[in-house]
Every structure is written in structure tokens, then in C-alpha cells.
Design an enzyme around this catalytic site. Structure first.
Site, mmCIF file in Angstrom:
data_model
loop_
_atom_site.group_PDB
_atom_site.id
_atom_site.type_symbol
_atom_site.label_atom_id
_atom_site.label_comp_id
_atom_site.label_asym_id
_atom_site.label_seq_id
_atom_site.Cartn_x
_atom_site.Cartn_y
_atom_site.Cartn_z
ATOM 1 N N GLU A 41 0.806 -1.216 0.117
ATOM 2 C CA GLU A 41 0.096 0.057 0.192
ATOM 3 C C GLU A 41 0.766 1.100 0.006
ATOM 4 O O GLU A 41 0.508 2.363 -0.391
ATOM 5 C CB GLU A 41 -1.017 0.054 1.196
ATOM 6 C CG GLU A 41 -2.394 -1.063 1.085
ATOM 7 C CD GLU A 41 -1.666 -2.338 1.525
ATOM 8 O OE1 GLU A 41 -0.645 -2.636 1.836
ATOM 9 O OE2 GLU A 41 -2.512 -3.341 1.751
ATOM 10 N N PHE A 103 -11.572 -8.165 13.475
ATOM 11 C CA PHE A 103 -10.182 -8.359 12.607
ATOM 12 C C PHE A 103 -10.099 -7.372 11.536
ATOM 13 O O PHE A 103 -11.090 -6.627 10.833
ATOM 14 C CB PHE A 103 -10.737 -9.510 11.712
ATOM 15 C CG PHE A 103 -9.697 -10.013 10.568
ATOM 16 C CD1 PHE A 103 -8.449 -10.388 11.081
ATOM 17 C CD2 PHE A 103 -9.887 -10.035 9.665
ATOM 18 C CE1 PHE A 103 -7.516 -10.660 10.275
ATOM 19 C CE2 PHE A 103 -9.058 -10.499 8.480
ATOM 20 C CZ PHE A 103 -7.915 -10.701 8.763
ATOM 21 N N GLN A 104 -8.784 -6.949 11.456
ATOM 22 C CA GLN A 104 -8.327 -6.040 10.768
ATOM 23 C C GLN A 104 -8.941 -4.549 10.880
ATOM 24 O O GLN A 104 -9.127 -3.714 9.960
ATOM 25 C CB GLN A 104 -8.270 -6.077 9.075
ATOM 26 C CG GLN A 104 -7.413 -7.399 8.684
ATOM 27 C CD GLN A 104 -7.224 -7.499 7.067
ATOM 28 O OE1 GLN A 104 -8.199 -7.114 6.318
ATOM 29 N NE2 GLN A 104 -5.974 -7.822 6.810
ATOM 30 N N LYS A 153 -17.571 -1.182 6.036
ATOM 31 C CA LYS A 153 -18.006 -2.172 4.909
ATOM 32 C C LYS A 153 -19.579 -2.098 4.435
ATOM 33 O O LYS A 153 -20.018 -2.138 3.409
ATOM 34 C CB LYS A 153 -17.405 -3.574 5.169
ATOM 35 C CG LYS A 153 -17.589 -4.640 3.984
ATOM 36 C CD LYS A 153 -16.886 -5.719 4.614
ATOM 37 C CE LYS A 153 -17.181 -6.874 3.261
ATOM 38 N NZ LYS A 153 -16.449 -8.173 3.618
ATOM 39 N N MET A 475 24.217 9.537 2.608
ATOM 40 C CA MET A 475 24.133 10.695 3.466
ATOM 41 C C MET A 475 24.268 10.537 4.911
ATOM 42 O O MET A 475 24.923 11.209 5.537
ATOM 43 C CB MET A 475 22.578 11.088 3.375
ATOM 44 C CG MET A 475 22.347 12.669 3.755
ATOM 45 S SD MET A 475 23.489 13.737 2.801
ATOM 46 C CE MET A 475 22.702 14.573 1.474
#
Lengths: 568, 109
Positions: A41, A103-104, A153, A475
Site C-alpha cells: 500500500e 479483525f483488521q 464495509k 548521506m
């Protein structure tokens, strides 16, 4: 999906998952909007970000709840710091499960709150069109930024039907970004310009966001001031223009920093006096008056007090300043700036950057990273879209690739996100398939989103990856060399780097390895000649090379390291 | 640093308050007192309604009073940052009011 189409969205970057499945089914059953399936993502947000920076249109991201949403956070923060318009739609667990540790489940609105311009939760399905309309309006207007829409959802369930209509326009009574500047502010800015003998125009990312390149060029045809750009502003003023000083700030050119320090007037345009620009604010440009053009009230006089503040879209402000100045041309003689131009020329010849390093093709020394960028500039005629990651290679690219047009230089300036370059290049390539897109990166950064090589194969994105490989976090190492007695704490990998050529090949791409200076030019040309292939060019450069000039910590702008043993 | 009072009016929406409070926390300013009310009497906000060409209705607007310890410079920055929040309609200290991007030299709240 219908609302996104009505908003004019053509491309979405995303990754499916449980809470977003209803939306993904709707994507399957339509053919108006293309969806790009990334491999992580974070890649989706950077790709949407790159797409947005190159096109000026908002990037759109679709992710699922929980880990899908939190993986998007780095990309949202990147867009937020650089004021890039983006709309991120995150799935959420069903309404009745919110707050139950389902969940999630993650409180995406809470997690993203400090790094978004605004966010929305959908509580009723019929609000979806209005929220999407508002989200795009907020993301793209005023000072742009990312907006999150969290959709439980059940709000997208196929049986949750409502009468659909897409609003014509968004109006938010508590949101009213300034567009037209006020004439009295313009008059004061013009007065300051008329009496200045050492002006500098300092333009940043806000000028690009406002698409003000034409207005800036036209205004400076009258003022004839030297122009410097921030890292975010590169391209807003043509680098090949006589009056261009190069980038300013921590790794800015000698002449740009000297001009800022000695100026009597700084015209700041969509720039925010970031700490990488000012060095120590109390020592910043001691004799300069500041005219600050910005769309965001809270950016003005935040770090450096402005003598004149002009609020509005900088495009409009520049136009109005020009029109007002034109009426007073009798009292303006650009010739008074000649001693100032002479002084700048002297600075430039004294410690300007060497843009001809690439002409040295001898094998007496290792490949110089600066020369790599110069070669790429030569081969692409300075017309490529260049994305970069973060570190030494980023600064070399900013210093040595000359951008004559805005929106060609795509990098994470504010947040400094390693891993940005490759997915951003995908977004750019999808927007401009016929143009050359180059990702200048390092072996550290590229490994942070390397999985997107797979996405590049799926959608056939022939990006050129220029991996400036110094086998260390350059760097970090440079700072350790300069400030930590050369103790290279955790900045090298001790022979654990992958074989990037085999890696690229395993994803179905082409890999080219370059280790000798004399091979550099030919091999790079070969890579760019493969128009329809993604080519991963792994270039082993001098590992001891540092980025100079570099500001001396806590100094003024004129205090710079010019090389390892030379200080101003 | 002295204790200063800020007054805000904003849309009465879920999440609006946390954005205001979060802004203080993020920058390390401590809130000494905080008071939130749903506005029922709009008579003092006629000017704002006129300027924004809108009409406030019952339960739409919250009024916040915040006391915090900050210097003058920080006070100005806080006002501007609060004004930038999308749900904030107006924010005011004793002398000035930010009404959606416009700075007014009077206390409208």
C-alpha cells in the site's frame, strides 16, 4: 465508483482486502476507471503522489482496513509534507463492529489525523457522493493536501441502495481558502520591489502547485531579479535561464546561498522558510526585507517575519504584481541591479558547481555520482521526468539535472521518504507513457519499495532506474564523517547487497551493471535505447564522495562547506 | 508566558474537537482549561452568519473556550493553525478574530 467517475477520476492505485471487497467488486463491474494493483500500500500512495505531482491532478488511492490503511500512512505523510493533493479511500470494518477490536480494525481517522488536510467517515451510504465531492475540493483547493475517507464495509454493501446524484459543486461554509490577493498588499509588494537594489526571488513548491511558471517568468522579465528555487520548486523557473541561481539551502549552490544572505529584498513565492533553507533563522539574510506570497496564512511569518504578506493563489498574486508594476515602470530602472548581477557572476565563477564532470571518461578515478546525473541529463536532453529517493543521490540529482519545466522533478522534499522514487515513477509513467521517466535512486532507498518491480512488469512500465550504488547509506555516512569522527554506525551493509542485475531479471526486466568510468556513457546510452524495457542500471560510484556545498550547522546562509577541507 | 484565552466556534461534528485538541498536543502546548458547549443562541453571531452567507441552526455549532500558556508569537501561530482546520468556523483571542482565512481586528466571538 460512480461518484469517482463523476469527479473525473481516471486512475486508482490500490490493494484489495476484506473491508474493501464491495468496492473492488464494483471496480470489476465497470470499465471507466483503471485500477493499478501495487504490491504494497505504501507503493500505492507514492504512485498516486507521483501521478499527482506530474499532472497536477489529485492522486487516488484505495486500500482496505487495518494493515492496508496503516501501510498507506507513510505515503500520506509524504504527500502532506509536500502539499500534494490526494484522496485516500480506506475500507473500514462494518459499522456495528467499530470499536470492538474486530479483525483488521484500525482507527484510520485517528492514526492519520495529524498528517491529513481533512478526513471523513461515512456514516450513511447516501452521504458518499457529497463526501467524495467535498474531499476532492478540499484536497485540491487552497494549500493542497491529502484527504482520507474511511468507509465502513456495510456502507458499500450492494443491498444498501440510495437515490444517487452527484453534487455540482462543493461548498463548505467553514472552509474558504484565499484566491484573489488584496490590492493594498500588492501595492506594498510593488513599493518594496521598486526600491530594491539586491532582490532575490525565492520560489518553492507552492508556485508549482499554483501552476505559476508563466506568471513568474513574465513578472521577472520586468524585475530582472536573480531567481533561486527550493528543492520542491525546481523547474518553476527554467534552470537554463541566465538569472537562475540554482537550488538554495543546505546543499544549495554557493551563489544562491550568498545571494539570499546578501539580498536587500527576498520575494518568497509559495515557499515556507523550512529549516533546510534558512539554517539558523536568527542569522538568516540579515539585511533583507521579505515579501511573502502564499495561499496559507499559517506559513507566513512562521519562521522568518514577513514585511509584506500577500495572501492568495500565487499565480494570481504574481499576475497582479506584474500589472501594478507595469503602471509604475517610469520609476523602475532594472539597470540599478547591474552591480548585483556582477556580484553574483563573481560568486558563480568562484565556487559554482562543475557541470562538465561527465566529460572526463578516464579510469584514473572511480565513477563520480555527479557525473552520472550529468550523463543522464545529456542523454535525456534535460526533458525527462526524474523521480528520486532520499539521500546523496537526491541532492546530486537536484544539483546537476537542470529542470527547465515544472512538474518534472518528483521527490519527497518535506518528509524525506526513502522508497518514494520507484512507485512515484510508476505513477508518472502511467500519466505520461510516451515520455522518458527516470528514477535516480540509491541502493539503500530502492530496497525500501523494490517489490514494485513486479507492478512494473504487470503494467509494462519501461522506467529507467539509475541506481547510484556506493554500498552505503551515503548521506548518513557523510554526516558520520563530518560530525561523528568518521564512526560509520550501521550505515554499511557488509557485503549483503543483492545482485541487482539478477533481481531485475527475476522480475522480467533488464539489468546493466557499470563499474568503470570509461563504460559509463556507452552503457547508459544502451540502457536508454531500450525504449520498451524497464532497465535497472546498477552503477558503482566512489563511496567516499560527499555532497557539497553543505551548510555549516547553526550558521548563516553564507557559512558553507565547499569540499572536505574548504569552508567559506 | 501568560495564560491566554481563545474562543472558537466550529461545526458540531464527530472528530472536530479532537482535531483542535490534537493541534495543541502535537506542538507541545498544554491546555489549562477547556469548555465545550453546543450553541443554542445565535444572536451574537449575526455578523458571522452574514459574512459567511449562511444560517446557523440548532445543534450545528459548538463553542469552545480554551485557556493555554503561550507567548505572543505562538499565540498568533496557534490562531492561524486553528483557523486552518476545516471544521473551525472562527477563532478569536481578545483582540482579533480569524474568520475563515480573513483576519479581523475585532473580537467577534
Amino acid at each position: 465508483m460512480q461518484a469517482l467517475h463523476d469527479e473525473g477520476v481516471e486512475l486508482i492505485f490500490g490493494y484489495p482486502g476484506g473491508a474493501a471487497l464491495h468496492i473492488y467488486d464494483a471496480i470489476f463491474r465497470q470499465d471507466k476507471i483503471d485500477h493499478i494493483l501495487v504490491r504494497h500500500e505504501q507503493g500505492a500512495t507514492h504512485a498516486a503522489d507521483g501521478y499527482s505531482r506530474a499532472t497536477g491532478k489529485p492522486g487516488v488511492v484505495l486500500v482496505t482496513s487495518g494493515p492496508g490503511a496503516t501501510n498507506a500512512i507513510t505515503g500520506i505523510a509524504t504527500a502532506f509534507m509536500d502539499s500534494i493533493p490526494m484522496v485516500v479511500i480506506s475500507g473500514q470494518v462494518a459499522s456495528h463492529l467499530i470499536g470492538t477490536d474486530a479483525f483488521q480494525e484500525t482507527d484510520m481517522i485517528g492514526v492519520s489525523r495529524p498528517i491529513v488536510k481533512h478526513s471523513y467517515t461515512v456514516f450513511n451510504a447516501e452521504e458518499i457522493p457529497k463526501i467524495i465531492k467535498e474531499a476532492f475540493y478540499v484536497a485540491t483547493s487552497g494549500r493542497p493536501g491529502p484527504v482520507v475517507i474511511d468507509i465502513p464495509k456495510d456502507m458499500t454493501a450492494p443491498d444498501n441502495l440510495f437515490d444517487y446524484s452527484y453534487p455540482e459543486e462543493a461548498r463548505i461554509r467553514s472552509y474558504n481558502p484565499p484566491i484573489e490577493p488584496e490590492q493594498n498588499q500588492i501595492d506594498r509588494a510593488v513599493e518594496a520591489i521598486l526600491i530594491s537594489k539586491k532582490p532575490v526571488i525565492y520560489a518553492g513548491g507552492g508556485a508549482i502547485a499554483s501552476n505559476a511558471e508563466k506568471e513568474l517568468l513574465e513578472l521577472n522579465e520586468i524585475i530582472d531579479a536573480p531567481v533561486t528555487n527550493t528543492l520542491m520548486g525546481l523547474g518553476i523557473y527554467p534552470a537554463s535561464h541566465d538569472r537562475f541561481l540554482g537550488m538554495l539551502g543546505m546543499h544549495g549552490t554557493y551563489q544562491a546561498n550568498m545571494a539570499m544572505h546578501n539580498a536587500d529584498l527576498i520575494i518568497a513565492i509559495g515557499a515556507r522558510f523550512d529549516d533546510r533553507i534558512t539554517n539558523k533563522p536568527s542569522k538568516f539574510a540579515p539585511n533583507a526585507k521579505v515579501v511573502h506570497l502564499d495561499v496559507d496564512h499559517s506559513s507566513v511569518s512562521k519562521i522568518i517575519e514577513a514585511n509584506v504578506a500577500v495572501f492568495g493563489q500565487v499565480k494570481n498574486s504574481l499576475k497582479l504584481i506584474k500589472e501594478t508594476l507595469e503602471k509604475k515602470l517610469d520609476s523602475y530602472d532594472p539597470f540599478v541591479l547591474q552591480p548585483w548581477h556582477d556580484q553574483i557572476k563573481e560568486w558563480k565563477s568562484l565556487h559554482g558547481l562543475n557541470y562538465e564532470l561527465y566529460k572526463d571518461e578516464s579510469d584514473d578515478h572511480p565513477i563520480l555520482p555527479q557525473a552520472v546525473v550529468q550523463h543522464v541529463h545529456e542523454i535525456t536532453n534535460g526533458e525527462a521526468y526524474v523521480t528520486s529517493d532520499v539521500g546523496q543521490h537526491q541532492m546530486f540529482a537536484a544539483q546537476y539535472y537542470h529542470f527547465d519545466k515544472p512538474r518534472r522533478w518528483i521527490n519527497s522534499g518535506g518528509l524525506g521518504t526513502m522508497g518514494f522514487g520507484l512507485p512515484a515513477a510508476m505513477g508518472v509513467k502511467l500519466a505520461f507513457p510516451k515520455d522518458e521517466v527516470v528514477c535516480i535512486t540509491g541502493e539503500g532507498s530502492i530496497q525500501m519499495c523494490i517489490q514494485e518491480l513486479s507492478t512494473c512488469l504487470q503494467y509494462n512500465l519501461p522506467i529507467k532506474i539509475i541506481n547510484i550504488n556506493n554500498e552505503a547509506l551515503g548521506m548518513v555516512k557523510q554526516w558520520q564523517d563530518m560530525n561523528y569522527g568518521g564512526r560509520h554506525s550501521e550505515s554499511t551493509y557488509q557485503n549483503s547487497l543483492p545482485d541487482f542485475i539478477k533481481l531485475a531479471e527475476s522480475y522480467g526486466h533488464v539489468g546493466i551493471k557499470i563499474t568503470k568510468n570509461s563504460d559509463l556513457s556507452e552503457s547508459l546510452k544502451k540502457a536508454f535505447a531500450m525504449k520498451d524495457k524497464l532497465v535497472f542500471v546498477d552503477i558503482y560510484v566512489d563511496p567516499s564522495e560527499h555532497v557539497y556545498p553543505m551548510q555549516v550547522a547553526n550558521g548563516s546562509l553564507e557559512n558553507m562547506w565547499l569540499s572536505k577541507d574548504e569552508q567559506t | 508566558m501568560i495564560k491566554r484565552k481563545l474562543i472558537l466556534i466550529m461545526e458540531n461534528k464527530p472528530g472536530a474537537l479532537v482535531r483542535v485538541v490534537g493541534l495543541f498536543h502535537q506542538r507541545g502546548y498544554n491546555i489549562e482549561t477547556l469548555h465545550v458547549d453546543s450553541v443554542k443562541d445565535f444572536s451574537t453571531y449575526k455578523d458571522i452568519e452574514k459574512k459567511l452567507e449562511t444560517k446557523f441552526e440548532d445543534n450545528q455549532i459548538s463553542r469552545l473556550t480554551i485557556e493555554t500558556m503561550v507567548s505572543d508569537d505562538l499565540m498568533r501561530q496557534i490562531l492561524r493553525q486553528l483557523n486552518k482546520l476545516i471544521d473551525v468556523i472562527a477563532v478569536s483571542n481578545e483582540e482579533t478574530t480569524y474568520l475563515k482565512g480573513v483576519l479581523l481586528d475585532e473580537n467577534l466571538l
